[in-house]
Design a protein around this motif. Structure first.
Motif, PDB file in Angstrom:
ATOM      1  N   ARG A   1      44.427  21.772  61.175  1.00 40.31           N
ATOM      2  CA  ARG A   1      44.158  22.131  59.789  1.00 40.31           C
ATOM      3  C   ARG A   1      43.744  23.597  59.727  1.00 40.31           C
ATOM      4  O   ARG A   1      42.974  24.062  60.568  1.00 40.31           O
ATOM      5  N   GLU A   2      44.243  24.314  58.727  1.00 44.51           N
ATOM      6  CA  GLU A   2      43.962  25.736  58.629  1.00 44.51           C
ATOM      7  C   GLU A   2      43.497  26.108  57.225  1.00 44.51           C
ATOM      8  O   GLU A   2      43.817  25.438  56.238  1.00 44.51           O
ATOM      9  N   PHE A   3      42.771  27.193  57.170  1.00 44.43           N
ATOM     10  CA  PHE A   3      42.276  27.732  55.905  1.00 44.43           C
ATOM     11  C   PHE A   3      43.419  28.347  55.114  1.00 44.43           C
ATOM     12  O   PHE A   3      44.286  29.021  55.676  1.00 44.43           O
ATOM     13  N   VAL A   4      43.398  28.144  53.795  1.00 40.89           N
ATOM     14  CA  VAL A   4      44.407  28.732  52.919  1.00 40.89           C
ATOM     15  C   VAL A   4      43.777  29.726  51.943  1.00 40.89           C
ATOM     16  O   VAL A   4      44.194  30.871  51.849  1.00 40.89           O
ATOM     17  N   ALA A   5      42.761  29.269  51.213  1.00 39.91           N
ATOM     18  CA  ALA A   5      42.138  30.124  50.198  1.00 39.91           C
ATOM     19  C   ALA A   5      40.773  29.549  49.843  1.00 39.91           C
ATOM     20  O   ALA A   5      40.516  28.366  50.064  1.00 39.91           O
ATOM     21  N   ALA A   6      39.907  30.402  49.286  1.00 38.01           N
ATOM     22  CA  ALA A   6      38.578  29.946  48.873  1.00 38.01           C
ATOM     23  C   ALA A   6      38.117  30.739  47.668  1.00 38.01           C
ATOM     24  O   ALA A   6      38.593  31.859  47.423  1.00 38.01           O
ATOM     25  N   ILE A   7      37.178  30.149  46.930  1.00 35.55           N
ATOM     26  CA  ILE A   7      36.634  30.808  45.743  1.00 35.55           C
ATOM     27  C   ILE A   7      35.174  30.416  45.590  1.00 35.55           C
ATOM     28  O   ILE A   7      34.804  29.261  45.791  1.00 35.55           O
ATOM     29  N   ARG A   8      34.345  31.362  45.254  1.00 37.44           N
ATOM     30  CA  ARG A   8      32.946  31.081  44.993  1.00 37.44           C
ATOM     31  C   ARG A   8      32.810  30.470  43.603  1.00 37.44           C
ATOM     32  O   ARG A   8      33.521  30.851  42.676  1.00 37.44           O
ATOM     33  N   TRP A   9      31.853  29.536  43.465  1.00 38.33           N
ATOM     34  CA  TRP A   9      31.627  28.916  42.156  1.00 38.33           C
ATOM     35  C   TRP A   9      31.157  29.951  41.143  1.00 38.33           C
ATOM     36  O   TRP A   9      31.487  29.894  39.971  1.00 38.33           O
TER      37      TRP A   9
ATOM     38  N   PHE B   1      49.860  32.921  46.569  1.00 40.08           N
ATOM     39  CA  PHE B   1      48.998  31.844  46.086  1.00 40.08           C
ATOM     40  C   PHE B   1      47.824  32.436  45.320  1.00 40.08           C
ATOM     41  O   PHE B   1      47.333  33.517  45.642  1.00 40.08           O
ATOM     42  N   THR B   2      47.355  31.698  44.323  1.00 38.56           N
ATOM     43  CA  THR B   2      46.186  32.102  43.554  1.00 38.56           C
ATOM     44  C   THR B   2      45.254  30.909  43.394  1.00 38.56           C
ATOM     45  O   THR B   2      45.671  29.851  42.903  1.00 38.56           O
TER      46      THR B   2
ATOM     47  N   LEU C   1      45.095  25.534  42.874  1.00 35.76           N
ATOM     48  CA  LEU C   1      45.841  26.455  43.735  1.00 35.76           C
ATOM     49  C   LEU C   1      47.239  26.600  43.161  1.00 35.76           C
ATOM     50  O   LEU C   1      48.035  25.649  43.205  1.00 35.76           O
ATOM     51  N   GLN C   2      47.503  27.756  42.596  1.00 37.34           N
ATOM     52  CA  GLN C   2      48.849  28.066  42.106  1.00 37.34           C
ATOM     53  C   GLN C   2      49.634  28.655  43.263  1.00 37.34           C
ATOM     54  O   GLN C   2      49.244  29.677  43.829  1.00 37.34           O
ATOM     55  N   MET C   3      50.732  28.008  43.588  1.00 41.93           N
ATOM     56  CA  MET C   3      51.538  28.427  44.731  1.00 41.93           C
ATOM     57  C   MET C   3      52.912  28.874  44.237  1.00 41.93           C
ATOM     58  O   MET C   3      53.646  28.071  43.650  1.00 41.93           O
ATOM     59  N   ASN C   4      53.230  30.125  44.449  1.00 43.53           N
ATOM     60  CA  ASN C   4      54.519  30.686  44.049  1.00 43.53           C
ATOM     61  C   ASN C   4      55.292  31.135  45.279  1.00 43.53           C
ATOM     62  O   ASN C   4      54.730  31.292  46.362  1.00 43.53           O
ATOM     63  N   SER C   5      56.569  31.363  45.101  1.00 42.93           N
ATOM     64  CA  SER C   5      57.429  31.847  46.193  1.00 42.93           C
ATOM     65  C   SER C   5      57.240  31.004  47.446  1.00 42.93           C
ATOM     66  O   SER C   5      57.073  31.542  48.549  1.00 42.93           O
ATOM     67  N   LEU C   6      57.283  29.718  47.273  1.00 48.93           N
ATOM     68  CA  LEU C   6      57.022  28.811  48.388  1.00 48.93           C
ATOM     69  C   LEU C   6      58.087  28.933  49.462  1.00 48.93           C
ATOM     70  O   LEU C   6      59.279  29.164  49.178  1.00 48.93           O
ATOM     71  N   LYS C   7      57.643  28.759  50.709  1.00 48.77           N
ATOM     72  CA  LYS C   7      58.513  28.853  51.875  1.00 48.77           C
ATOM     73  C   LYS C   7      58.465  27.521  52.639  1.00 48.77           C
ATOM     74  O   LYS C   7      57.471  26.787  52.540  1.00 48.77           O
TER      75      LYS C   7
END
Length: 117
Positions: A45-53, A68-69, A81-87
């Motif tokens: 498992r790997e990190f993708v993205a994070a956001i502070r509350w 990704f946003t 998690l908005q994922m664009n230009s998916l591969k």
């Protein structure tokens, strides 16, 4: 105990988009930063993205930065998690949890994202 429910995955063609959602409930005190993680078949498992509350500061893995946003809705205890230009290499089961996750943290079932033509 915290309950995490991920949704929004599916099959998408390369170059397509998906929006994942994560709803958190229960004792989320201490979940100051929420993150998205993913696990591809046969991989860790790997990190993708994070956001502070608070403040909305965001962090991204290099492999998804610019595509990704991550966002959140504090009133709904939800993270997106908005994922664009998916591969094809984005194919994985996606999970949300606090970042960094702690030993003993419970995980949701995740949501499967498959990028294929």
């Amino acid at each position: 105990q915290v309950q995490l429910v991920e949704s929004g995955g599916g099959l998408v063609q390369p170059g397509g988009s998906l929006r994942l959602s994560c709803a958190a409930s229960g004792n989320i005190f201490g979940f100051y930063t929420m993150g998205w993680f993913r696990q591809a078949p046969g991989k860790e498992r790997e990190f993708v993205a994070a956001i502070r509350w608070s403040g909305g500061t965001t962090y991204y893995a290099g492999s998804v930065k610019g595509r990704f946003t991550i966002s959140r809705d504090n009133a709904k205890n939800s993270v997106y998690l908005q994922m664009n230009s998916l591969k094809p290499e984005d194919t994985a089961v996606y999970y949300c949890n606090r970042d960094p996750p702690r030993a003993g943290d419970s995980w949701g079932k995740g949501t499967l994202v498959t990028v294929s033509s």
